[in-house]
Scaffold this motif. Structure first.
Motif, PDB file in Angstrom:
ATOM      1  N   THR A  29     -96.475  46.223 -29.485  1.00 54.97           N
ATOM      2  CA  THR A  29     -96.871  47.128 -28.412  1.00 54.97           C
ATOM      3  C   THR A  29     -97.673  48.301 -28.959  1.00 54.97           C
ATOM      4  N   SER A  32    -101.621  48.970 -28.296  1.00 55.33           N
ATOM      5  CA  SER A  32    -101.991  50.197 -27.588  1.00 55.33           C
ATOM      6  C   SER A  32    -103.000  51.009 -28.386  1.00 55.33           C
ATOM      7  N   VAL A  38    -106.333  49.128 -28.100  1.00 56.96           N
ATOM      8  CA  VAL A  38    -106.916  49.217 -26.756  1.00 56.96           C
ATOM      9  C   VAL A  38    -107.517  50.599 -26.528  1.00 56.96           C
ATOM     10  N   GLN A  39    -106.822  51.649 -27.000  1.00 58.95           N
ATOM     11  CA  GLN A  39    -107.348  52.997 -26.852  1.00 58.95           C
ATOM     12  C   GLN A  39    -108.597  53.208 -27.696  1.00 58.95           C
TER      13      GLN A  39
END
Length: 331
Positions: free
Chosen positions: A53, A57, A60-61
């Motif tokens: 996760t 994350s 993706v950011q």
């Protein structure tokens, strides 16, 4: 006897081109699809789920802004003439540093995009001190980051002012320090393909591919390191440190380095750490966009290990000291 010109060329496979990073990535994706069942069972444990996760994350950011930075870097490298920078920045390097720092206001991006842009600026003849000041300032004082900080701290508008002022001061100090103490041999920019003999379009995509492979690979390593830290560091340690004013500042500064959160999102994480003082959270917001694991990894890939080993620790110390000083005045 083999022709030396032929011998010097890269070997080509049966399908014409040698296997590159894009082909390797495509192969890995195919393997993940084929073996998705066993892979899913392996990552079903809670710790691995947390690791996955956090890793996803961070990626993706960061990836959209990395792509933005790479595209802008390619535009600078191919379409912007060297004479432009001579006209846009003051000739004296000491004056170019604050101008380059303030230029970060107009570029909405994060640290992932600022690294390749700074590298391209140096290649186009911009003094390294000014390019490095821009690298530090742009992720922290651009409009998107300041707006996100205002939303995250609706009852503390002084956090926006403190973040902007402290980040700008740190960027200028580091630029001037590089002018005073920096050495040219610490900067080892990777070899770039020769773009002058190509058309503008082909040169642009060659530069994009080069920067994506170089900066993207180190971004992945930084995201993996951040995910490992998130799994290994117990949350109860943070609560213990929050009660000590000095240790709380250092704890959040170190946490900003380890978490490697994109500057567009770090204000919401800082706001959630309500057990810490505003000064400690300001240190988190100032340090994070300038020194974190993925940023250190990318700096190593773009500028070299000798540069990152000196620049990152110095930036961390200056950022903490400036954040504490600005926090004492503004907060």
């Amino acid at each position: 006897m083999p022709d030396p010109e032929v011998a010097g060329r890269p070997r080509r496979g049966r399908f014409g081109d040698q296997v590159g990073s894009v082909e390797v990535l495509a192969g890995l994706l195919i393997l993940l699809v084929v073996f998705r069942g066993p892979v899913a069972s392996v990552i079903s444990t809670p710790r691995l789920q947390t690791w996955t996760t956090v890793f996803v994350s961070v990626m993706v950011q960061a990836v959209p802004f990395l792509v933005f930075g790479v595209l802008l870097s390619a535009v600078i490298a191919v379409f912007v003439p060297r004479s432009f920078w001579a006209r846009a920045l003051p000739r004296h390097p000491a004056l170019a540093v604050p101008v380059a720092s303030a230029a970060g206001v107009v570029l909405p991006g994060c640290e992932c995009g600022s690294v390749p842009i700074a590298g391209s600026l140096i290649r186009r003849g911009v003094t390294p001190a000014a390019a490095l000041a821009f690298l530090l300032a742009a992720p922290a004082i651009n409009p998107i980051v300041l707006a996100a900080t205002a939303v995250a701290f609706p009852n503390n508008p002084e956090m926006v002012v403190g973040r902007a002022v402290a980040s700008l001061i740190v960027a200028m100090i580091m630029g001037w320090l590089w002018l005073r103490l920096g050495r040219a041999d610490w900067l080892r920019l990777p070899h770039r393909p020769e773009l002058d003999d190509l058309s503008k379009g082909r040169a642009f995509w060659a530069a994009v591919r080069h920067d994506v492979v170089h900066a993207g690979g180190f971004l992945v390593l930084g995201a993996m390191a951040a995910a490992c830290i998130n799994v290994l560091v117990p949350e109860r340690w943070l609560q213990t440190l929050a009660d000590n004013p000095v240790l709380s500042v250092l704890a959040l500064a170190v946490l900003a380095v380890l978490l490697s959160i994109c500057s567009e999102a770090d204000a919401f994480v800082a706001a959630s750490l309500s057990q810490f003082s505003l000064s400690a959270r300001l240190a988190f917001l100032v340090v994070g966009p300038m020194v974190d694991l993925k940023l250190i990894s990318m700096q190593t890939g773009v500028f070299g290990r000798r540069f990152a080993a000196r620049f990152a620790p110095a930036t961390f110390v200056v950022a903490v000291l400036v954040a504490v000083g600005v926090g004492a005045v503004v907060l």
